[in-house]
Design an enzyme around this catalytic site. Structure first.
Site, PDB file in Angstrom:
ATOM      1  N   CYS A  98       0.879  -1.170   0.000  1.00 57.36           N
ATOM      2  CA  CYS A  98       0.000   0.000   0.000  1.00 57.36           C
ATOM      3  C   CYS A  98       0.916   1.220   0.000  1.00 57.36           C
ATOM      4  O   CYS A  98       2.019   1.149  -0.528  1.00 57.36           O
ATOM      5  CB  CYS A  98      -0.943  -0.011   1.202  1.00 57.36           C
ATOM      6  SG  CYS A  98      -0.106   0.044   2.795  1.00 57.36           S
ATOM      7  N   ARG A 103      -2.384  -0.480   5.361  1.00 58.31           N
ATOM      8  CA  ARG A 103      -3.446  -1.176   4.633  1.00 58.31           C
ATOM      9  C   ARG A 103      -2.991  -2.541   4.138  1.00 58.31           C
ATOM     10  O   ARG A 103      -3.767  -3.502   4.152  1.00 58.31           O
ATOM     11  CB  ARG A 103      -3.937  -0.323   3.458  1.00 58.31           C
ATOM     12  CG  ARG A 103      -4.787   0.855   3.899  1.00 58.31           C
ATOM     13  CD  ARG A 103      -5.168   1.739   2.738  1.00 58.31           C
ATOM     14  NE  ARG A 103      -4.049   2.621   2.407  1.00 58.31           N
ATOM     15  CZ  ARG A 103      -4.007   3.426   1.361  1.00 58.31           C
ATOM     16  NH1 ARG A 103      -5.002   3.457   0.508  1.00 58.31           N
ATOM     17  NH2 ARG A 103      -2.957   4.202   1.150  1.00 58.31           N
TER      18      ARG A 103
END
Length: 157
Positions: A98, A103
Site C-alpha cells: 500500500c 493497509r
C-alpha cells in the site's frame, strides 16, 4: 575483532523471504525488486485507484482494500471477492503493498484468513519502494551521491 565482524555482516545479502513455514513474510523494497525481476511473484497494490494511477510498480494489480475518497478509509466489502477473482490460486506468490504499510498489513491478514499461503507484506509500502527504485525497478540515485559519467573536457572559447 568486533569491527571486522560488523563490516562482514553489513556486506551479507538478506536472505530471500521464506513463505513455506508461514502464510506470509515481510519483505524490503530491495527484496521486492528482486522477486519482481525474477518473475516469481506478482505485486498486489491495495491502495486507492487514484494513488495507483499516480504511480505503481510495473505489472502491479490494483485492488483497493478501502475507499479513501472521504479522507478516512472505508473498508471495501468486495475486496476479498476481487482478490479471489484475480488470484484464484491460494498458493500464488504475492507481494502486497500500500502507501506505507498499514493497509497492506490488514489486507495480508484478511488474505491469510481466506487461505492464501505465500504472501509477502512490503515493509514501508510503495512509498519506500518508490524512494529506492523507479516503478520499472531501476535503482534511484541516492541524494548527494556523485555519479561519474566520464572525463570532463574543457574547450577554450
Amino acid at each position: 575483532s568486533r569491527s571486522s565482524r560488523s563490516s562482514r555482516s553489513s556486506r551479507t545479502r538478506a536472505a530471500p523471504p521464506q513463505t513455506s513455514a508461514a502464510a506470509f513474510s515481510r519483505v524490503t523494497a530491495a527484496q521486492t525488486r528482486e522477486l519482481l525481476a525474477a518473475g516469481t511473484h506478482k505485486y498486489l497494490d491495495v491502495r486507492s485507484p487514484k494513488e495507483f494511477n499516480d504511480a505503481h510498480a510495473k505489472g502491479a494489480v490494483n485492488i483497493s482494500i478501502a475507499d479513501m475518497s472521504s479522507g478516512k478509509p472505508v473498508p471495501n466489502p468486495g475486496f476479498l471477492a476481487a482478490v479471489n477473482a484475480a488470484f484464484p490460486d491460494r498458493d500464488a506468490k504475492l507481494i502486497v503493498g500500500c502507501l506505507s504499510g498499514g493497509r497492506s498489513e490488514k489486507a495480508v491478514a484478511m488474505m491469510v484468513k481466506d487461505g492464501y499461503t505465500a504472501l509477502c507484506d512490503l515493509e514501508g509500502g510503495f512509498r519506500k519502494y518508490n524512494e529506492e527504485f523507479t516503478p520499472e525497478g531501476k535503482a534511484r540515485a541516492k541524494p548527494g551521491v556523485w555519479k561519474d559519467t566520464g572525463p570532463i573536457t574543457w574547450t577554450d572559447s
